[in-house]
Design an enzyme around this catalytic site. Structure first.
Site, PDB file in Angstrom:
ATOM      1  N   SER A   1      90.392  26.366   2.627  1.00 11.51           N
ATOM      2  CA  SER A   1      89.006  26.763   2.893  1.00 11.51           C
ATOM      3  C   SER A   1      88.979  27.864   3.937  1.00 11.51           C
ATOM      4  O   SER A   1      89.800  27.869   4.864  1.00 11.51           O
ATOM      5  CB  SER A   1      88.173  25.568   3.360  1.00 11.51           C
ATOM      6  OG  SER A   1      88.704  25.029   4.552  1.00 11.51           O
TER       7      SER A   1
ATOM      8  N   HIS B   1      82.810  33.217   2.569  1.00 10.46           N
ATOM      9  CA  HIS B   1      83.366  31.855   2.500  1.00 10.46           C
ATOM     10  C   HIS B   1      84.113  31.680   1.186  1.00 10.46           C
ATOM     11  O   HIS B   1      83.719  32.218   0.149  1.00 10.46           O
ATOM     12  CB  HIS B   1      82.229  30.830   2.593  1.00 10.46           C
ATOM     13  CG  HIS B   1      82.579  29.475   2.069  1.00 10.46           C
ATOM     14  ND1 HIS B   1      82.178  29.036   0.817  1.00 10.46           N
ATOM     15  CD2 HIS B   1      83.296  28.456   2.612  1.00 10.46           C
ATOM     16  CE1 HIS B   1      82.613  27.811   0.625  1.00 10.46           C
ATOM     17  NE2 HIS B   1      83.299  27.428   1.685  1.00 10.46           N
TER      18      HIS B   1
ATOM     19  N   GLY C   1      85.773  10.573   8.468  1.00  9.77           N
ATOM     20  CA  GLY C   1      86.788  10.653   9.507  1.00  9.77           C
ATOM     21  C   GLY C   1      87.676  11.871   9.435  1.00  9.77           C
ATOM     22  O   GLY C   1      88.839  11.831   9.862  1.00  9.77           O
ATOM     23  N   GLY C   2      87.165  12.972   8.908  1.00 11.24           N
ATOM     24  CA  GLY C   2      87.947  14.207   8.847  1.00 11.24           C
ATOM     25  C   GLY C   2      88.178  14.790  10.231  1.00 11.24           C
ATOM     26  O   GLY C   2      87.559  14.379  11.218  1.00 11.24           O
ATOM     27  N   ARG C   3      89.081  15.762  10.309  1.00  7.93           N
ATOM     28  CA  ARG C   3      89.404  16.405  11.588  1.00  7.93           C
ATOM     29  C   ARG C   3      88.240  17.313  11.988  1.00  7.93           C
ATOM     30  O   ARG C   3      87.959  18.313  11.319  1.00  7.93           O
ATOM     31  CB  ARG C   3      90.697  17.214  11.474  1.00  7.93           C
ATOM     32  CG  ARG C   3      91.154  17.819  12.797  1.00  7.93           C
ATOM     33  CD  ARG C   3      92.529  18.473  12.637  1.00  7.93           C
ATOM     34  NE  ARG C   3      93.026  18.927  13.916  1.00  7.93           N
ATOM     35  CZ  ARG C   3      92.878  20.181  14.389  1.00  7.93           C
ATOM     36  NH1 ARG C   3      92.222  21.081  13.664  1.00  7.93           N
ATOM     37  NH2 ARG C   3      93.365  20.527  15.561  1.00  7.93           N
ATOM     38  N   ILE C   4      87.575  16.978  13.071  1.00  5.30           N
ATOM     39  CA  ILE C   4      86.326  17.642  13.453  1.00  5.30           C
ATOM     40  C   ILE C   4      86.517  19.135  13.676  1.00  5.30           C
ATOM     41  O   ILE C   4      85.710  19.957  13.220  1.00  5.30           O
ATOM     42  CB  ILE C   4      85.720  16.991  14.714  1.00  5.30           C
ATOM     43  CG1 ILE C   4      85.424  15.502  14.457  1.00  5.30           C
ATOM     44  CG2 ILE C   4      84.454  17.717  15.129  1.00  5.30           C
ATOM     45  CD1 ILE C   4      84.481  15.235  13.324  1.00  5.30           C
ATOM     46  N   GLU C   5      87.566  19.528  14.412  1.00  6.29           N
ATOM     47  CA  GLU C   5      87.771  20.945  14.703  1.00  6.29           C
ATOM     48  C   GLU C   5      87.942  21.755  13.425  1.00  6.29           C
ATOM     49  O   GLU C   5      87.469  22.890  13.331  1.00  6.29           O
ATOM     50  CB  GLU C   5      88.984  21.126  15.622  1.00  6.29           C
ATOM     51  CG  GLU C   5      88.751  20.674  17.052  1.00  6.29           C
ATOM     52  CD  GLU C   5      87.587  21.400  17.718  1.00  6.29           C
ATOM     53  OE1 GLU C   5      87.506  22.638  17.585  1.00  6.29           O
ATOM     54  OE2 GLU C   5      86.754  20.745  18.354  1.00  6.29           O
TER      55      GLU C   5
ATOM     56  N   ARG D   1      90.094  23.647  -4.134  1.00  5.70           N
ATOM     57  CA  ARG D   1      90.531  22.296  -3.818  1.00  5.70           C
ATOM     58  C   ARG D   1      90.912  21.531  -5.090  1.00  5.70           C
ATOM     59  O   ARG D   1      90.440  21.836  -6.190  1.00  5.70           O
ATOM     60  CB  ARG D   1      89.446  21.534  -3.064  1.00  5.70           C
ATOM     61  CG  ARG D   1      88.126  21.438  -3.796  1.00  5.70           C
ATOM     62  CD  ARG D   1      87.005  20.920  -2.915  1.00  5.70           C
ATOM     63  NE  ARG D   1      85.733  20.876  -3.625  1.00  5.70           N
ATOM     64  CZ  ARG D   1      84.904  21.913  -3.735  1.00  5.70           C
ATOM     65  NH1 ARG D   1      85.213  23.061  -3.160  1.00  5.70           N
ATOM     66  NH2 ARG D   1      83.775  21.807  -4.391  1.00  5.70           N
TER      67      ARG D   1
END
Length: 299
Positions: free
Chosen positions: A90, A104, A255-259, A108
């Site tokens: 992405s 953008h 619960g993905g990686r926020i950053e 996936r």
């Protein structure tokens, strides 16, 4: 039939290619990489470039995560099965110059232990100021790639993008659209291998279409009013990503990686109360074209 390891390898190569091309385009800054691991399984490579000549903030992320299907995932995606694999690349680019566009891209692949799978992705462009010729050029390139695989893809996915990249509470599109697709399988007219090739082709197209936008005029002059308008349009971008974008909401809920998820947001954005553009201004013209179903190939 390809393996999931091959998909992961090819998506990693796409990330490498895009980063190399964007660094060359920018000519100043390089990507900083964070390698991260997911406790439940898998991980990714988050790459961010900041304060460049062209790019104020840009991210090119790769991830390949796997593990048990949570109850939240079952509810969000309507899944049957116990184990999943999700991998992809992405990208979001926020340029410095107000006359350069935000762009953008996402490709996936999702696979279940039941054998079910699908592909998704697309490319869309959000100019701060809409230039009709540049919008036409962008859509022409998207159509060329789509037509190599299926002549029905461009009109179908262009309509899908118009409907998806829409801000209902503003009654405006996020930009000039592009293409968007989801849950593609062999039922959509291509083999599984061809669907992967299509995703890779879109990934490799990204630096080309972005470079074309920039190289049409690398250093257009701008003033403070243009910067304020750029930041206002960035605010609309933030609104869409946090309120309407399914991928962002899914990542935050599962619960993905926020950053990595919030990499899509710009460095600076603004919200002006009850902004009204001047009559016949470039700002007013841009707002007039933030509509669905515009045939950008004929503008």
């Amino acid at each position: 039939m390809f393996s999931k390891e091959e998909v992961i390898k090819r998506f990693k190569s796409v990330q490498d290619y895009i980063c190399e091309q964007l660094e060359s385009l920018d000519g100043k800054s390089n990507f900083h990489e964070d390698i991260w691991n997911r406790e439940e399984g898998g991980g990714g490579r988050t790459r961010v470039l900041t304060d460049g000549n062209i790019i104020e903030k840009g991210g090119v992320n790769f991830s390949a995560v796997h593990g048990p299907v949570s109850e939240v995932m079952k509810k969000q995606l309507g899944l049957d099965g116990n184990q999943f694999l999700a991998t992809g690349v992405s990208i979001v680019i926020h340029p410095k110059n107000p006359f350069h566009p935000i762009m953008h891209m996402n490709v996936r692949y999702f696979e279940m232990d039941t054998g079910a799978y699908w592909f998704g992705g697309g490319i869309d462009m959000t100019p701060h100021y809409i230039d009709l010729e540049k919008a036409k050029m962008f859509h022409q390139d998207l159509k060329l790639v789509c037509d190599k695989y299926n002549v029905d893809f461009y009109p179908r996915f262009k309509k899908w993008a118009d409907d998806y990249f829409f801000i209902p509470h503003r009654n405006e599109t996020r930009g000039v659209g592009g293409i968007f697709y989801d849950h593609l399988t062999e039922k959509d007219g291509l083999s599984k291998e061809e669907l992967l090739d299509y995703a890779i082709s879109l990934g490799e197209l990204f630096p080309k279409v972005y470079s074309d936008q920039i190289n049409a005029d690398r250093e257009p002059s701008y003033n403070q009013a243009n910067e304020e308008w750029r930041n206002l349009r960035r605010g609309r971008y933030v609104e869409f990503n946090l309120v309407n974008d399914r991928g962002t909401k899914f990542g935050l809920k599962t619960g993905g990686r926020i950053e990595s998820i919030l990499m899509s947001l710009p460095k600076n954005a603004s919200w002006f109360y009850d902004f009204k553009p001047e009559e016949a201004s470039n700002e007013e013209l841009t707002l007039k074209y933030l509509k669905k179903d515009i045939d950008w190939l004929k503008v």
